[in-house]
Structures are given as C-alpha cells and as structure tokens.
Design a protein around this motif. Structure first.
Motif, PDB file in Angstrom:
ATOM      1  N   LEU A  57       7.833  -1.503   6.204  1.00  0.00           N
ATOM      2  CA  LEU A  57       7.271  -1.146   7.496  1.00  0.00           C
ATOM      3  C   LEU A  57       7.768   0.268   7.779  1.00  0.00           C
ATOM      4  N   LEU A  58       6.857   1.183   8.007  1.00  0.00           N
ATOM      5  CA  LEU A  58       7.168   2.591   8.238  1.00  0.00           C
ATOM      6  C   LEU A  58       7.093   2.873   9.739  1.00  0.00           C
ATOM      7  N   VAL A  59       8.073   3.612  10.264  1.00  0.00           N
ATOM      8  CA  VAL A  59       8.107   3.972  11.678  1.00  0.00           C
ATOM      9  C   VAL A  59       8.162   5.495  11.778  1.00  0.00           C
ATOM     10  N   LEU A  60       7.114   6.092  12.373  1.00  0.00           N
ATOM     11  CA  LEU A  60       7.055   7.538  12.568  1.00  0.00           C
ATOM     12  C   LEU A  60       7.147   7.849  14.054  1.00  0.00           C
ATOM     13  N   ASP A  61       7.874   8.906  14.406  1.00  0.00           N
ATOM     14  CA  ASP A  61       7.901   9.386  15.783  1.00  0.00           C
ATOM     15  C   ASP A  61       6.519   9.976  16.079  1.00  0.00           C
ATOM     16  N   ALA A  62       5.839   9.456  17.083  1.00  0.00           N
ATOM     17  CA  ALA A  62       4.471   9.883  17.375  1.00  0.00           C
ATOM     18  C   ALA A  62       4.401  11.311  17.889  1.00  0.00           C
ATOM     19  N   HIS A  63       5.497  11.834  18.413  1.00  0.00           N
ATOM     20  CA  HIS A  63       5.513  13.197  18.935  1.00  0.00           C
ATOM     21  C   HIS A  63       5.886  14.226  17.863  1.00  0.00           C
ATOM     22  N   THR A  64       6.949  13.972  17.110  1.00  0.00           N
ATOM     23  CA  THR A  64       7.420  14.945  16.110  1.00  0.00           C
ATOM     24  C   THR A  64       6.810  14.717  14.736  1.00  0.00           C
ATOM     25  N   TRP A  65       6.259  13.550  14.503  1.00  0.00           N
ATOM     26  CA  TRP A  65       5.656  13.117  13.238  1.00  0.00           C
ATOM     27  C   TRP A  65       6.687  13.081  12.114  1.00  0.00           C
ATOM     28  N   VAL A  66       7.913  12.709  12.479  1.00  0.00           N
ATOM     29  CA  VAL A  66       9.017  12.577  11.536  1.00  0.00           C
ATOM     30  C   VAL A  66       9.287  11.093  11.321  1.00  0.00           C
ATOM     31  N   GLU A  67       9.618  10.727  10.083  1.00  0.00           N
ATOM     32  CA  GLU A  67       9.961   9.334   9.791  1.00  0.00           C
ATOM     33  C   GLU A  67      11.272   8.987  10.482  1.00  0.00           C
ATOM     34  N   LEU A  68      11.255   7.901  11.276  1.00  0.00           N
ATOM     35  CA  LEU A  68      12.442   7.429  11.977  1.00  0.00           C
ATOM     36  C   LEU A  68      13.139   6.303  11.231  1.00  0.00           C
ATOM     37  N   ALA A  69      12.343   5.432  10.624  1.00  0.00           N
ATOM     38  CA  ALA A  69      12.925   4.259   9.966  1.00  0.00           C
ATOM     39  C   ALA A  69      11.941   3.691   8.960  1.00  0.00           C
ATOM     40  N   ARG A  70      12.506   2.838   8.103  1.00  0.00           N
ATOM     41  CA  ARG A  70      11.722   2.123   7.111  1.00  0.00           C
ATOM     42  C   ARG A  70      12.424   0.801   6.880  1.00  0.00           C
ATOM     43  N   ALA A  71      11.718  -0.300   7.029  1.00  0.00           N
ATOM     44  CA  ALA A  71      12.285  -1.632   6.810  1.00  0.00           C
ATOM     45  C   ALA A  71      11.603  -2.244   5.590  1.00  0.00           C
ATOM     46  N   ARG A  72      12.372  -2.379   4.518  1.00  0.00           N
ATOM     47  CA  ARG A  72      11.807  -2.908   3.267  1.00  0.00           C
ATOM     48  C   ARG A  72      11.534  -4.402   3.413  1.00  0.00           C
ATOM     49  N   LEU A  73      10.352  -4.807   2.998  1.00  0.00           N
ATOM     50  CA  LEU A  73       9.971  -6.219   3.046  1.00  0.00           C
ATOM     51  C   LEU A  73      10.477  -6.934   1.796  1.00  0.00           C
ATOM     52  N   PRO A  74      10.714  -8.242   1.893  1.00  0.00           N
ATOM     53  CA  PRO A  74      11.224  -8.971   0.724  1.00  0.00           C
ATOM     54  C   PRO A  74      10.134  -9.300  -0.297  1.00  0.00           C
ATOM     55  N   TYR A  75       8.939  -8.767  -0.112  1.00  0.00           N
ATOM     56  CA  TYR A  75       7.818  -9.000  -1.028  1.00  0.00           C
ATOM     57  C   TYR A  75       6.920  -7.773  -0.991  1.00  0.00           C
ATOM     58  N   ALA A  76       6.071  -7.644  -2.000  1.00  0.00           N
ATOM     59  CA  ALA A  76       5.112  -6.537  -2.053  1.00  0.00           C
ATOM     60  C   ALA A  76       3.812  -6.972  -1.384  1.00  0.00           C
ATOM     61  N   MET A  77       3.165  -6.036  -0.735  1.00  0.00           N
ATOM     62  CA  MET A  77       1.856  -6.300  -0.121  1.00  0.00           C
ATOM     63  C   MET A  77       0.819  -5.422  -0.805  1.00  0.00           C
ATOM     64  N   PRO A  78      -0.364  -5.951  -1.063  1.00  0.00           N
ATOM     65  CA  PRO A  78      -1.406  -5.136  -1.699  1.00  0.00           C
ATOM     66  C   PRO A  78      -1.984  -4.126  -0.706  1.00  0.00           C
TER      67      PRO A  78
END
Length: 193
Positions: A162-183
């Motif tokens: 799950l990718l989280v971007l700051d909507a104002h600066t367009w910088v990546e704030l966080a990333r939460a790796r899932l325990p499985y791959a999604m297509p």
C-alpha cells in the motif's frame, strides 16, 4: 471516455472533467495478449480534459470539443481520476490519476494535476505497477490538497504494498508491504488480511 473526475456548474455552463482517449485503440490495448507483451505496444494516449456545456440554451447547440487541462503531460496518458470528495460537484483545482512513463503498455505511474496552473507531477518507480489512486483528506483539512493519495504498488520483485503519497508535496510518505502479491488491476481490489 471511460472515467469522469468531476462536474460542476459555473458561469452558465456545466463543466465535466474526464479522461479522454485520442481514439478507440484503447479497447484493443486492454486485450490480454497485449497486456502480456511487456513493454509491448505503448498504451494509447489520453488526456485530462474539460467539456464545457452551455446551460439554458433555447435551441439545440453544438457542443464544443473538450479542452486539455494540463500542458505538456509527461507520457500523454491519464485515466482513473480521483479528487478530494469534498469537492464533488464543485469547482476543484487538483485531480490525481494513473500516468504512463513510456515505454509501457499500461499506466505505471501516478500523477498530480494542478488544473489552475496546468501542470502535472508524476510519481513513478521503475519496474513497478500502480493501481487506481484514492484521495483521503486529513481530518480537519481546509486546503483541497491537504491529505494523502493511496494506491497499491507491485514492485519489480513482485511484492505488493500500500503506497501513501502526500497529496500536496507528491512525496512518498509510507509503504506497507502486504503479506501476499496482488495482480495488476484497474479498479480497487479488496482482499481479506
């Protein structure tokens, strides 16, 4: 046109913002054999455009062609628009969506479009694929772009986060790796954790 971003009334017109493809080739682009030919043929060109429909005409009128809202879009691809939902049916400045960093046969980046300035910022991770963006306002926000944009990203190693971007600066704030791959998918996918 597959997806609309928003519509609002202003100055006697109904303005409809949408992702507009240059031709119908996108239908063929979505065939499975074309999607599997990575990078294959480049995805069809599409643009964030506004159709302005005059209201109150006493007779039938010809509609004007939609106009581009962003100047010199980086990959000339935009789809799956998302806005701050507090601005539905109101004039809005920002629109987020899928972008293409070419060569690619599908959307592989996320764009932040400032329709007041006519500019686009693109977030892209080489070798990654992203899903449809979702804007989430910060509780108590007063600015239209005060919040985050969420999307799923599948990295080049096959891991999905799950990718989280700051909507104002367009910088990546966080990333939460899932325990499985999604297509790769076009619309949100909800899976149990």
């Amino acid at each position: 046109v597959f997806h609309h971003a928003n519509a609002f009334e202003e100055d006697g017109q109904l303005h409809v913002d949408m992702a507009v493809y240059e031709d119908a080739e996108i239908v063929s682009d979505l065939r499975m054999d074309r999607l599997l030919e990575f990078p294959g043929r480049d995805v069809s060109r599409s643009h964030l455009q506004r159709l302005s429909i005059p209201l109150g005409a006493k007779t039938s009128v010809s509609l004007p062609r939609p106009r581009n809202l962003i100047h010199n879009s980086l990959g000339s691809f935009f789809d799956f628009p998302a806005i701050n939902t507090l601005y539905r049916q109101k004039k809005h400045r920002f629109c987020y969506g899928l972008a293409a960093v070419r060569p690619t046969n599908f959307g592989n980046g996320l764009s932040r479009n400032d329709m007041q300035e006519g500019t686009e910022q693109v977030w892209h991770e080489p070798g990654g694929t992203v899903g449809e963006p979702l804007f989430v306002a910060r509780p108590g926000a007063t600015a239209e772009d005060d919040g985050v944009v969420l999307s799923f990203i599948t990295s080049s190693d096959g891991a999905t986060s799950l990718l989280v971007l700051d909507a104002h600066t367009w910088v990546e704030l966080a990333r939460a790796r899932l325990p499985y791959a999604m297509p790769y998918r076009f619309h949100g996918t909800w899976l149990p954790l």
